[in-house]
Design an enzyme around this catalytic site. Sequence first.
Site, short mmCIF file in Angstrom:
data_model
loop_
_atom_site.label_atom_id
_atom_site.label_comp_id
_atom_site.label_asym_id
_atom_site.label_seq_id
_atom_site.Cartn_x
_atom_site.Cartn_y
_atom_site.Cartn_z
N THR A 93 62.69 -33.81 11.48
CA THR A 93 61.63 -33.95 11.29
C THR A 93 60.45 -33.06 10.77
O THR A 93 58.94 -33.46 10.39
CB THR A 93 60.56 -35.10 12.76
OG1 THR A 93 60.20 -33.87 13.93
CG2 THR A 93 60.85 -36.41 13.26
N GLN A 94 60.65 -32.46 10.88
CA GLN A 94 60.52 -31.08 10.22
C GLN A 94 60.49 -30.82 8.85
O GLN A 94 58.99 -30.65 8.04
CB GLN A 94 60.45 -29.73 10.79
CG GLN A 94 60.37 -28.91 12.13
CD GLN A 94 61.34 -27.89 12.00
OE1 GLN A 94 61.74 -27.55 12.40
NE2 GLN A 94 60.61 -26.77 11.97
N GLY A 122 58.03 -15.15 17.45
CA GLY A 122 56.89 -15.54 16.37
C GLY A 122 55.93 -17.23 17.14
O GLY A 122 56.93 -17.82 17.55
N ALA A 123 54.91 -17.11 16.59
CA ALA A 123 54.39 -18.30 17.00
C ALA A 123 53.94 -19.61 16.19
O ALA A 123 53.04 -20.42 16.55
CB ALA A 123 52.81 -17.40 17.39
N GLY A 124 54.69 -20.06 14.79
CA GLY A 124 55.00 -21.00 13.64
C GLY A 124 55.22 -22.00 14.52
O GLY A 124 55.61 -21.91 15.33
N SER A 137 69.76 -33.09 6.12
CA SER A 137 69.55 -32.06 6.94
C SER A 137 70.64 -30.98 6.96
O SER A 137 71.52 -31.93 7.79
CB SER A 137 68.40 -32.19 7.11
OG SER A 137 66.74 -32.21 6.69
N CYS A 192 64.67 -23.07 5.89
CA CYS A 192 65.95 -22.16 6.26
C CYS A 192 66.95 -22.55 5.98
O CYS A 192 67.93 -21.93 6.46
CB CYS A 192 65.94 -22.12 8.64
SG CYS A 192 65.99 -23.64 8.99
#
EC number: 1.2.1.70
Length: 432
Positions: free
Chosen positions: A113-114, A186-188, A107, A50
């Site tokens: 941590t993604q 959204g379930a991600g 970031s 993103c």
Amino acid sequence: MYYCISFTHKNTDIALREKLSFSNEAKKGEFLKIISTHENIEECLVISTCNRVEIVAFVKMACAEFIVKSLALLCDVDKDILLEKADIFEDSGAIHHLFSVASSLDSLVVGETQIAGQLKDAFAFAVKNNFCGVHLSRAVHSAFKCAAKVRNETQISKNSISVASVAVAKAKELADLTQKKAVVIGAGEMGELAAKHLIAAGAKVIILNRDLQKAKDLCERLGVLSEYDSLENLKKYLNQYEFFFSATNAPNAIITNSLIEELSYKRYFFDIAVPRDIDINENENISVFAVDDLEIVVQKNLALREQEARMAYGIIGRETSEFFRYLNDLALMPIIKAIRLQAKEYADKQLEIALKKGYLKKSDKEEARKLIHQVFKAFLHTPTVNLKHLQGKMQSDTVINAMRYVFDLQNNLEGLNQYKCEFDMENNDEIY
């Protein structure tokens, strides 16, 4: 050389980033296939999140214009705008940037941590589709090691946060979330993070997802403070609750003005997807926050982590230098092997000549072979030791090139595995 072209929250706005985003693997594969056809591009991968689109490559020479032109054509963006916006890194700069990205120093939310998982996925995709070889494999593997060092030796990821947690933090500034119901679309991974932070803030969550089973599975992981429904019922929920957090992978907006009814109370929409999920008009009762709107909260996080970030950059600098020393060391061992192989070939050749001309009896062949090899072994001992002592030293690259020229080793090196990688690229479990 290593090469990186970077588009991030630092040099582009969200409108441009969503045009550049690779929301599906087909588009990513198409782009990598296009740029990998260039004669100067040996390996390539794409990181798309993103907050960033990074093209990381191993190239024979700089080719930014071709890469950017290919990206512009695929994403229907003006090439000149992209060239003006792009941050371009070469060789050690590219490795330093890659290590910074992997360590979450670059970031939007420093310390999140993604990014490690996102880099792992990008790398695995490139390996699986034969866009990534030994050069990028080494770089990415070393980037993971660097990121682990940063996590273990600094507090940069302590109480780690993400874009999702920043969105929830902003919501908490606007209202008390205790016992309120918030809708997560959204379930991600991002949706799950948002839901967890909402529950931690005392809210109850409703998960909406196109795949109902995924929504159900997420609710089971979250526990009693959650429920789920199909995305088909989105309109009903949009006009019933106050807080909405949208994080789908949809290529276009899923929340539009046609779904919104006029209500008497205030509603807050947090769009944490790229491309954006929400395209509605704001008014006194509707507020929309996109990724870039969370910058103020992010800056607070950055100030708190500034000292840790300085320590982390020190680690990244040292690891970058160590990486290039490691590459030089890899190049030294084939030189040593090639010199010894060359000596053996010359010895065997001269031995056969001596036998043919009758200078040597056939019965003495093996003894003569042993003697010649012992002489060469003794002669090469000191040069071999000195070459090994060069490992990790700055002048090793100069010596390597000189040895290749003096001993005419280029052809000999082609048969050696001089680019041995330290993990099996076929085994995805070994990537991280």
